[in-house]
Motif scaffolding. Structure first.
Motif, PDB file in Angstrom:
ATOM      1  N   TYR A  26       0.835  -1.210   0.000  1.00  0.00           N
ATOM      2  CA  TYR A  26       0.000   0.000   0.000  1.00  0.00           C
ATOM      3  C   TYR A  26       0.870   1.261   0.000  1.00  0.00           C
ATOM      4  O   TYR A  26       0.408   2.341  -0.311  1.00  0.00           O
ATOM      5  CB  TYR A  26      -1.002  -0.025   1.171  1.00  0.00           C
ATOM      6  CG  TYR A  26      -0.403   0.223   2.535  1.00  0.00           C
ATOM      7  CD1 TYR A  26      -0.487   1.468   3.152  1.00  0.00           C
ATOM      8  CD2 TYR A  26       0.271  -0.795   3.219  1.00  0.00           C
ATOM      9  CE1 TYR A  26       0.060   1.695   4.403  1.00  0.00           C
ATOM     10  CE2 TYR A  26       0.816  -0.578   4.467  1.00  0.00           C
ATOM     11  CZ  TYR A  26       0.706   0.661   5.059  1.00  0.00           C
ATOM     12  OH  TYR A  26       1.261   0.883   6.299  1.00  0.00           O
ATOM     13  N   GLN A  62       9.859   1.529   9.309  1.00  0.00           N
ATOM     14  CA  GLN A  62       8.441   1.880   9.492  1.00  0.00           C
ATOM     15  C   GLN A  62       8.076   2.088  10.969  1.00  0.00           C
ATOM     16  O   GLN A  62       8.732   2.830  11.652  1.00  0.00           O
ATOM     17  CB  GLN A  62       7.551   0.829   8.806  1.00  0.00           C
ATOM     18  CG  GLN A  62       7.640   0.902   7.279  1.00  0.00           C
ATOM     19  CD  GLN A  62       7.029   2.170   6.724  1.00  0.00           C
ATOM     20  OE1 GLN A  62       5.965   2.616   7.141  1.00  0.00           O
ATOM     21  NE2 GLN A  62       7.720   2.789   5.765  1.00  0.00           N
ATOM     22  N   SER A  63       7.074   1.341  11.447  1.00  0.00           N
ATOM     23  CA  SER A  63       6.539   1.633  12.789  1.00  0.00           C
ATOM     24  C   SER A  63       7.497   1.347  13.935  1.00  0.00           C
ATOM     25  O   SER A  63       7.204   1.730  15.072  1.00  0.00           O
ATOM     26  CB  SER A  63       5.270   0.825  13.029  1.00  0.00           C
ATOM     27  OG  SER A  63       4.201   1.453  12.419  1.00  0.00           O
ATOM     28  N   ASN A 113      -1.416   3.901  14.427  1.00  0.00           N
ATOM     29  CA  ASN A 113      -1.089   5.115  13.671  1.00  0.00           C
ATOM     30  C   ASN A 113      -1.592   6.385  14.348  1.00  0.00           C
ATOM     31  O   ASN A 113      -0.878   7.386  14.422  1.00  0.00           O
ATOM     32  CB  ASN A 113      -1.643   5.018  12.259  1.00  0.00           C
ATOM     33  CG  ASN A 113      -0.820   4.067  11.411  1.00  0.00           C
ATOM     34  OD1 ASN A 113      -0.003   3.302  11.940  1.00  0.00           O
ATOM     35  ND2 ASN A 113      -1.014   4.097  10.110  1.00  0.00           N
ATOM     36  N   GLU A 157       4.890   7.394   0.678  1.00  0.00           N
ATOM     37  CA  GLU A 157       3.822   7.178   1.665  1.00  0.00           C
ATOM     38  C   GLU A 157       2.828   8.336   1.677  1.00  0.00           C
ATOM     39  O   GLU A 157       1.621   8.129   1.834  1.00  0.00           O
ATOM     40  CB  GLU A 157       4.418   6.973   3.066  1.00  0.00           C
ATOM     41  CG  GLU A 157       3.307   6.720   4.068  1.00  0.00           C
ATOM     42  CD  GLU A 157       3.755   6.134   5.386  1.00  0.00           C
ATOM     43  OE1 GLU A 157       4.949   5.874   5.565  1.00  0.00           O
ATOM     44  OE2 GLU A 157       2.867   5.948   6.234  1.00  0.00           O
ATOM     45  N   ASN A 164      -4.060   8.104   7.179  1.00  0.00           N
ATOM     46  CA  ASN A 164      -3.375   8.848   8.234  1.00  0.00           C
ATOM     47  C   ASN A 164      -3.901  10.277   8.286  1.00  0.00           C
ATOM     48  O   ASN A 164      -4.062  10.846   9.372  1.00  0.00           O
ATOM     49  CB  ASN A 164      -1.864   8.809   8.006  1.00  0.00           C
ATOM     50  CG  ASN A 164      -1.288   7.440   8.329  1.00  0.00           C
ATOM     51  OD1 ASN A 164      -1.693   6.809   9.296  1.00  0.00           O
ATOM     52  ND2 ASN A 164      -0.356   6.963   7.510  1.00  0.00           N
ATOM     53  N   TYR A 188       5.547  12.689  10.527  1.00  0.00           N
ATOM     54  CA  TYR A 188       5.199  11.258  10.699  1.00  0.00           C
ATOM     55  C   TYR A 188       5.708  10.419   9.526  1.00  0.00           C
ATOM     56  O   TYR A 188       6.298   9.350   9.715  1.00  0.00           O
ATOM     57  CB  TYR A 188       3.673  11.128  10.846  1.00  0.00           C
ATOM     58  CG  TYR A 188       3.190   9.695  10.844  1.00  0.00           C
ATOM     59  CD1 TYR A 188       3.173   8.937  12.007  1.00  0.00           C
ATOM     60  CD2 TYR A 188       2.764   9.080   9.658  1.00  0.00           C
ATOM     61  CE1 TYR A 188       2.751   7.619  12.004  1.00  0.00           C
ATOM     62  CE2 TYR A 188       2.335   7.764   9.643  1.00  0.00           C
ATOM     63  CZ  TYR A 188       2.334   7.033  10.821  1.00  0.00           C
ATOM     64  OH  TYR A 188       1.926   5.721  10.805  1.00  0.00           O
ATOM     65  N   CYS A 192       8.554   7.352   9.688  1.00  0.00           N
ATOM     66  CA  CYS A 192       8.333   5.978   9.210  1.00  0.00           C
ATOM     67  C   CYS A 192       9.295   5.596   8.084  1.00  0.00           C
ATOM     68  O   CYS A 192       9.399   4.428   7.744  1.00  0.00           O
ATOM     69  CB  CYS A 192       6.904   5.816   8.706  1.00  0.00           C
ATOM     70  SG  CYS A 192       5.661   5.948   9.992  1.00  0.00           S
ATOM     71  N   TYR A 240       0.414  -4.923  16.414  1.00  0.00           N
ATOM     72  CA  TYR A 240      -0.900  -4.701  15.811  1.00  0.00           C
ATOM     73  C   TYR A 240      -1.947  -5.503  16.575  1.00  0.00           C
ATOM     74  O   TYR A 240      -1.917  -5.536  17.805  1.00  0.00           O
ATOM     75  CB  TYR A 240      -0.875  -5.060  14.312  1.00  0.00           C
ATOM     76  CG  TYR A 240       0.280  -4.412  13.585  1.00  0.00           C
ATOM     77  CD1 TYR A 240       0.389  -3.020  13.546  1.00  0.00           C
ATOM     78  CD2 TYR A 240       1.262  -5.154  12.961  1.00  0.00           C
ATOM     79  CE1 TYR A 240       1.449  -2.411  12.887  1.00  0.00           C
ATOM     80  CE2 TYR A 240       2.318  -4.554  12.298  1.00  0.00           C
ATOM     81  CZ  TYR A 240       2.413  -3.185  12.282  1.00  0.00           C
ATOM     82  OH  TYR A 240       3.459  -2.581  11.655  1.00  0.00           O
ATOM     83  N   GLY A 257       7.100  -3.598  12.175  1.00  0.00           N
ATOM     84  CA  GLY A 257       6.779  -2.571  11.187  1.00  0.00           C
ATOM     85  C   GLY A 257       6.376  -3.236   9.879  1.00  0.00           C
ATOM     86  O   GLY A 257       6.749  -4.394   9.636  1.00  0.00           O
ATOM     87  N   VAL A 258       5.629  -2.504   9.045  1.00  0.00           N
ATOM     88  CA  VAL A 258       5.142  -3.121   7.807  1.00  0.00           C
ATOM     89  C   VAL A 258       6.256  -3.336   6.771  1.00  0.00           C
ATOM     90  O   VAL A 258       6.020  -3.933   5.734  1.00  0.00           O
ATOM     91  CB  VAL A 258       3.965  -2.346   7.169  1.00  0.00           C
ATOM     92  CG1 VAL A 258       2.726  -2.446   8.030  1.00  0.00           C
ATOM     93  CG2 VAL A 258       4.328  -0.909   6.878  1.00  0.00           C
TER      94      VAL A 258
HETATM   95  N1  GLU Z   1       4.025   4.255   7.721  1.00  0.00           N
HETATM   96  C1  GLU Z   1       3.094   3.191   7.932  1.00  0.00           C
HETATM   97  C2  GLU Z   1       1.674   3.716   7.946  1.00  0.00           C
HETATM   98  O1  GLU Z   1       1.419   4.763   8.468  1.00  0.00           O
HETATM   99  C3  GLU Z   1       3.452   2.547   9.213  1.00  0.00           C
HETATM  100  C4  GLU Z   1       2.749   1.274   9.370  1.00  0.00           C
HETATM  101  C5  GLU Z   1       3.456   0.318  10.277  1.00  0.00           C
HETATM  102  O2  GLU Z   1       4.638  -0.024  10.078  1.00  0.00           O
HETATM  103  O3  GLU Z   1       2.786  -0.108  11.198  1.00  0.00           O
HETATM  104  O4  GLU Z   1       0.797   3.097   7.436  1.00  0.00           O
END
Ligand code: GLU
Length: 304
Positions: A26, A62-63, A113, A157, A164, A188, A192, A240, A257-258
């Motif tokens: 995504y 990422q996260s 997020n 992103e 977001n 943000y 990430c 998550y 992280g994704v």
């Molecule tokens: N930058 C990603 C987002 O906002 C982070 C998602 C993640 O790694 O959890 O969707």
């Protein structure tokens, strides 16, 4: 623990693991990563290092960066932080909006997020130059001047960051975001976009295993109580909607992280980072979770 021997076993186990799941696409830049990458790096609190596979290759954390932004916010703003964000697992997807509406713009925790956007808002309020100051903090703590944002990834992103934007607008409507929305969102996306290797990650996060003071750089990041609290949030909210499963099978606080990375902490012993880009249905690295489960089961060393 005999880590060298353990890593030989891990190497064999890696060969047997199926590489199931899907790469996050995504964010279009993430879709370009080689799905077969696999790295592991463990750093002990007395700075012994063990790595295998692609552990020196940088990837999009990422996260995972959200743990560091929380550490900085907790360091500088202890008073009203927890009035604006909770510490409960969400039980919903990381980018879900449903709960945020029910709970009047107060995100469940700092790692979904909405919560991470809220932490970015606090840092935008408190830092002179948030992007620069944050990366400087990350570099100083870890003694690693090579930590960088990836502007191309942040841009990628931003192009698809509609959810977001929706989350932050909803929080703003409840008065829980104090700054200009675009400024916070840009920060943000930058946060990430940070790229690091497993080795760099496990070394940077070592202070979480050492009561808040980095054993190598000697930087005192957080006091013992704050460090324990962030470890507790990692345990409950770091994976998550699969934090229970991770606690059950692996039994370490951590954050995924994704980009397919996972950092996990064994307080008093080590930090470990793994990276394998294909994600399971809940958004966690498929092989990353499996290999950490093997490691803590084999060594009987979950924190429980
Ligand atoms: N930058 C990603 C987002 O906002 C982070 C998602 C993640 O790694 O959890 O969707």
């Amino acid at each position: 623990m005999h880590y060298k021997k353990l890593f030989t076993e891990l190497e064999n186990e890696c060969k047997n693991l199926e590489n199931n799941g899907r790469i996050a696409s995504y964010i279009s830049e993430l879709g370009n990563v080689d799905p077969n990458k696999f790295g592991i790096h463990l750093t002990t609190v007395d700075n012994k290092n063990y790595g295998l596979g692609d552990s020196d290759e940088k990837f999009s954390i990422q996260s995972i960066a959200k743990v560091m932004s929380l550490a900085l916010a907790f360091q500088i703003d202890e008073n009203n932080l927890w009035d604006r964000v909770g510490v409960e697992p969400s039980g919903t997807a990381f980018n879900s909006m449903i709960q945020l509406e029910y709970e009047k713009g107060i995100p469940r925790n700092p790692f979904i997020n909405a919560g991470a956007l809220l932490i970015c808002d606090i840092l935008v309020s408190r830092l002179k130059n948030p992007e620069q100051d944050f990366v400087d903090f990350f570099r100083k703590v870890s003694g690693n001047p090579g930590i960088e944002y990836c502007p191309k990834l942040a841009e990628s992103e931003k192009k698809t960051g509609f959810r977001n934007a929706a989350l932050i607008n909803l929080m703003k409507s409840y008065g829980n975001i104090k700054n200009d929305i675009n400024k916070v969102l840009d920060f943000y996306f930058k946060l990430c976009s940070i790229e690091m290797s497993c080795k760099e990650l496990s070394q940077a996060f070592l202070f979480f295993a050492a009561n808040g003071t980095h054993p190598v750089t000697k930087v005192s990041v957080l006091d013992i109580s704050k460090t324990k609290r962030i470890n507790a949030i990692m345990q409950l909210c770091g994976f998550y909607d699969e934090a229970g499963e991770f606690a059950f099978k692996v039994g370490l606080p951590g954050k995924s992280g994704v980009g397919g990375g996972i950092i996990a902490i064994h307080p008093g012993k080590y930090s470990i980072a793994v990276w394998s880009p294909k994600l399971n249905k809940k958004g966690n690295s498929y092989r990353g979770m499996k290999i950490l489960e093997f490691l803590t089961s084999r060594t009987e060393s979950s924190i429980f």
